[in-house]
Design an enzyme around this catalytic site. Structure first.
Site, PDB file in Angstrom:
ATOM      1  N   CYS A 149      67.724  69.819  60.477  1.00 13.00           N
ATOM      2  CA  CYS A 149      68.623  68.686  60.764  1.00 13.00           C
ATOM      3  C   CYS A 149      69.710  69.078  61.763  1.00 13.00           C
ATOM      4  O   CYS A 149      69.870  68.421  62.808  1.00 13.00           O
ATOM      5  CB  CYS A 149      69.203  68.151  59.463  1.00 13.00           C
ATOM      6  SG  CYS A 149      69.772  69.432  58.319  1.00 13.00           S
TER       7      CYS A 149
HETATM    8  N1  LIG Z   1      67.698  67.566  52.931  1.00 10.48           N
HETATM    9  C1  LIG Z   1      67.722  67.543  54.248  1.00 10.48           C
HETATM   10  O1  LIG Z   1      68.601  66.930  54.869  1.00 10.48           O
HETATM   11  C2  LIG Z   1      66.668  68.249  55.032  1.00 10.48           C
HETATM   12  C3  LIG Z   1      66.603  68.014  56.407  1.00 10.48           C
HETATM   13  C4  LIG Z   1      65.637  68.673  57.167  1.00 10.48           C
HETATM   14  C5  LIG Z   1      64.778  69.559  56.555  1.00 10.48           C
HETATM   15  N2  LIG Z   1      64.872  69.789  55.228  1.00 10.48           N
HETATM   16  C6  LIG Z   1      63.943  70.749  54.640  1.00 10.48           C
HETATM   17  O2  LIG Z   1      62.977  70.048  53.865  1.00 10.48           O
HETATM   18  C7  LIG Z   1      62.592  70.823  52.743  1.00 10.48           C
HETATM   19  C8  LIG Z   1      62.880  69.999  51.485  1.00 10.48           C
HETATM   20  O3  LIG Z   1      64.277  69.734  51.439  1.00 10.48           O
HETATM   21  P1  LIG Z   1      64.918  68.780  50.376  1.00 10.48           P
HETATM   22  O4  LIG Z   1      66.330  68.618  50.778  1.00 10.48           O
HETATM   23  O5  LIG Z   1      64.076  67.586  50.175  1.00 10.48           O
HETATM   24  O6  LIG Z   1      64.841  69.722  49.084  1.00 10.48           O
HETATM   25  P2  LIG Z   1      64.759  69.295  47.543  1.00 10.48           P
HETATM   26  O7  LIG Z   1      65.396  67.977  47.353  1.00 10.48           O
HETATM   27  O8  LIG Z   1      65.249  70.459  46.786  1.00 10.48           O
HETATM   28  O9  LIG Z   1      63.177  69.122  47.310  1.00 10.48           O
HETATM   29  C9  LIG Z   1      62.266  70.185  47.344  1.00 10.48           C
HETATM   30  C10 LIG Z   1      61.117  69.849  46.420  1.00 10.48           C
HETATM   31  O10 LIG Z   1      60.148  70.883  46.502  1.00 10.48           O
HETATM   32  C11 LIG Z   1      59.429  70.893  45.266  1.00 10.48           C
HETATM   33  N3  LIG Z   1      59.024  72.261  44.914  1.00 10.48           N
HETATM   34  C12 LIG Z   1      57.748  72.709  44.903  1.00 10.48           C
HETATM   35  N4  LIG Z   1      57.690  73.987  44.593  1.00 10.48           N
HETATM   36  C13 LIG Z   1      58.931  74.391  44.374  1.00 10.48           C
HETATM   37  C14 LIG Z   1      59.493  75.635  44.014  1.00 10.48           C
HETATM   38  N5  LIG Z   1      58.741  76.724  43.811  1.00 10.48           N
HETATM   39  N6  LIG Z   1      60.827  75.691  43.891  1.00 10.48           N
HETATM   40  C15 LIG Z   1      61.581  74.581  44.066  1.00 10.48           C
HETATM   41  N7  LIG Z   1      61.075  73.388  44.421  1.00 10.48           N
HETATM   42  C16 LIG Z   1      59.775  73.301  44.572  1.00 10.48           C
HETATM   43  C17 LIG Z   1      60.341  70.297  44.219  1.00 10.48           C
HETATM   44  O11 LIG Z   1      59.658  69.203  43.673  1.00 10.48           O
HETATM   45  P3  LIG Z   1      58.768  69.355  42.356  1.00 10.48           P
HETATM   46  O12 LIG Z   1      59.519  70.237  41.412  1.00 10.48           O
HETATM   47  O13 LIG Z   1      58.633  67.947  41.888  1.00 10.48           O
HETATM   48  O14 LIG Z   1      57.476  69.947  42.799  1.00 10.48           O
HETATM   49  C18 LIG Z   1      61.549  69.782  44.968  1.00 10.48           C
HETATM   50  O15 LIG Z   1      61.890  68.458  44.599  1.00 10.48           O
HETATM   51  C19 LIG Z   1      63.426  72.116  52.790  1.00 10.48           C
HETATM   52  O16 LIG Z   1      62.671  73.133  53.381  1.00 10.48           O
HETATM   53  C20 LIG Z   1      64.601  71.742  53.678  1.00 10.48           C
HETATM   54  O17 LIG Z   1      65.130  72.842  54.357  1.00 10.48           O
HETATM   55  C21 LIG Z   1      65.786  69.143  54.440  1.00 10.48           C
END
Ligand SMILES: NC(=O)c1ccc[n+]([C@@H]2O[C@H](COP(=O)([O-])OP(=O)(O)OC[C@H]3O[C@@H](n4cnc5c(N)ncnc54)[C@H](OP(=O)(O)O)[C@@H]3O)[C@@H](O)[C@H]2O)c1
Length: 345
Positions: A149
């Site tokens: 981002c």
């Molecule tokens: N948030 C932002 O603004 C943003 C922007 C750009 C990129 N990103 C990237 O996108 C990715 C996801 O970000 P997010 O903000 O959506 O994160 P998040 O809300 O923490 O979601 C990550 C999801 O991954 C799943 N997961 C599967 N295996 C996992 C494990 N071993 N440990 C923890 N979680 C696990 C979990 O869902 P389950 O437990 O249901 O499987 C969790 O809900 C990251 O790499 C982040 O850097 C995020």
């Protein structure tokens, strides 16, 4: 029948934003959503805003790949390689929202993420998918590293200036602010409501993992090594990023000429808007959209160009951009499913 798409990590913030956007995509059919923690439950149980609209049962990640032609992974870093390998074996498109396919140099990945690349071929076949800069390279690729981002807002904010050699590449300072969804769904003390509400503070000062990705993009644009001072802040709003970027000018240039440069560079880009002279980019105007708003300012006293770049971290900073990338690799019009108008308030 649309393109069958699936999401691994669909219950995370970026994952469920993909769900929301893909449900409004006229050419995509949301074939499967994956979860480790909630497998077997309807996604609408975790996100009740989806009740009556999308109540698919969360499945295993393997099933997501099996049922889909395009697979988005929205996971913590370090988990995506095996899914990319599985998609590659099955001839499917893999779009990673995490950091595992963004850095060209494994050394950078090791230094900033503490991990290694296990299958170099996968990384050699991947593309850093910032459409406005790398559109031609994205076409035909099947492993895409969707940009972070902060790097999206900064890369787009500096592209015209660095491409034209306007800035001293050692002088760049980036003061950026992100809404709390940037930290993901996991609970933590810093994003606990009483700790972040009515609060405002920098974090990871000059030590944020997006630094090598920012320098990679800026260096590629400038054609020389670029180092930046990058200081992110946690802003007590749900969504949005504003990056205020300072660079010392190497050439004499007027503000009108800077405007002309930015407007001509982005004249074909629907999602990049140059704000009218005298106004500042504001995250309010890009919320819930795929736009990047850029405002331009000259500090004549200090000879510095100041660029303000605003995006929605969940939109252009994550899910919106990932769908823009899917549209490119699938040969669709790039704005398909992404034309929603940002709300007025
Ligand atoms: N948030 C932002 O603004 C943003 C922007 C750009 C990129 N990103 C990237 O996108 C990715 C996801 O970000 P997010 O903000 O959506 O994160 P998040 O809300 O923490 O979601 C990550 C999801 O991954 C799943 N997961 C599967 N295996 C996992 C494990 N071993 N440990 C923890 N979680 C696990 C979990 O869902 P389950 O437990 O249901 O499987 C969790 O809900 C990251 O790499 C982040 O850097 C995020």
């Amino acid at each position: 029948m649309g393109i069958k798409v699936g999401i691994i990590g669909a219950t995370g913030y970026a994952g469920v934003e993909l769900v929301r956007l893909l449900l409004n995509h006229p050419q995509a059919e949301l074939a499967a959503v994956g979860s480790v923690s909630f497998e077997g439950k309807p996604i609408s149980e975790i996100y009740p805003n989806l009740a009556g609209i999308f109540e698919a049962v969360l499945t295993s990640d393997e099933q997501v790949i099996e049922k889909s032609e395009v697979i988005f992974a929205s996971l913590p870093h370090g988990l995506s390689e095996k899914y990319a390998a599985s998609c590659a074996e099955q001839g499917k498109v893999f779009i990673d929202l995490g950091a595992d396919f963004r850095l060209w140099a494994e050394e950078d990945y090791k230094q900033w993420y503490g991990l290694e690349y296990h299958d170099l071929t996968l990384h050699q076949n991947a593309v850093y998918a910032l459409p406005e800069l790398y559109r031609e390279q994205i076409k035909g690729k099947t492993i895409l590293g969707n940009p972070g981002c902060y790097p999206t807002s900064i890369g787009l904010g500096l592209y015209p200036a660095l491409k034209s050699g306007l800035l001293d590449t050692k002088s760049i300072i980036i003061d950026a602010k992100s809404g709390v969804t940037g930290a993901g769904r996991g609970l933590s003390q810093t994003t606990h409501y009483p700790d972040c509400n009515e609060a405002f503070s920098p974090y990871k000062i000059a030590d944020h993992r997006h630094t090598p990705e920012i320098e990679q993009t800026l260096g590629d644009i400038a054609g020389e090594r670029v180092t930046v001072t990058f200081v992110p802040h946690l802003l007590p709003v749900n969504r949005g990023i504003v990056s205020t970027i300072y660079g010392t000018l190497k050439k004499d240039i007027t503000l009108d000429e800077v405007f002309d440069l930015y407007k001509s560079t982005y004249k074909e880009e629907q999602f990049v808007r140059i704000c009218p002279k005298g106004t500042a980019a504001n995250l309010k105007n890009v919320r819930l959209s795929n736009y990047c708003d850029i405002s331009l300012h000259l500090d004549e006293r200090t000879n510095r160009l100041i660029v303000v770049s605003a995006i929605d971290n969940m939109g252009k900073g994550a899910a919106g951009q990932a769908i823009q990338n899917m549209n490119i690799v699938c040969g669709l019009s790039e704005n398909t499913g992404l034309n929603s108008v940002p709300p007025c308030f």
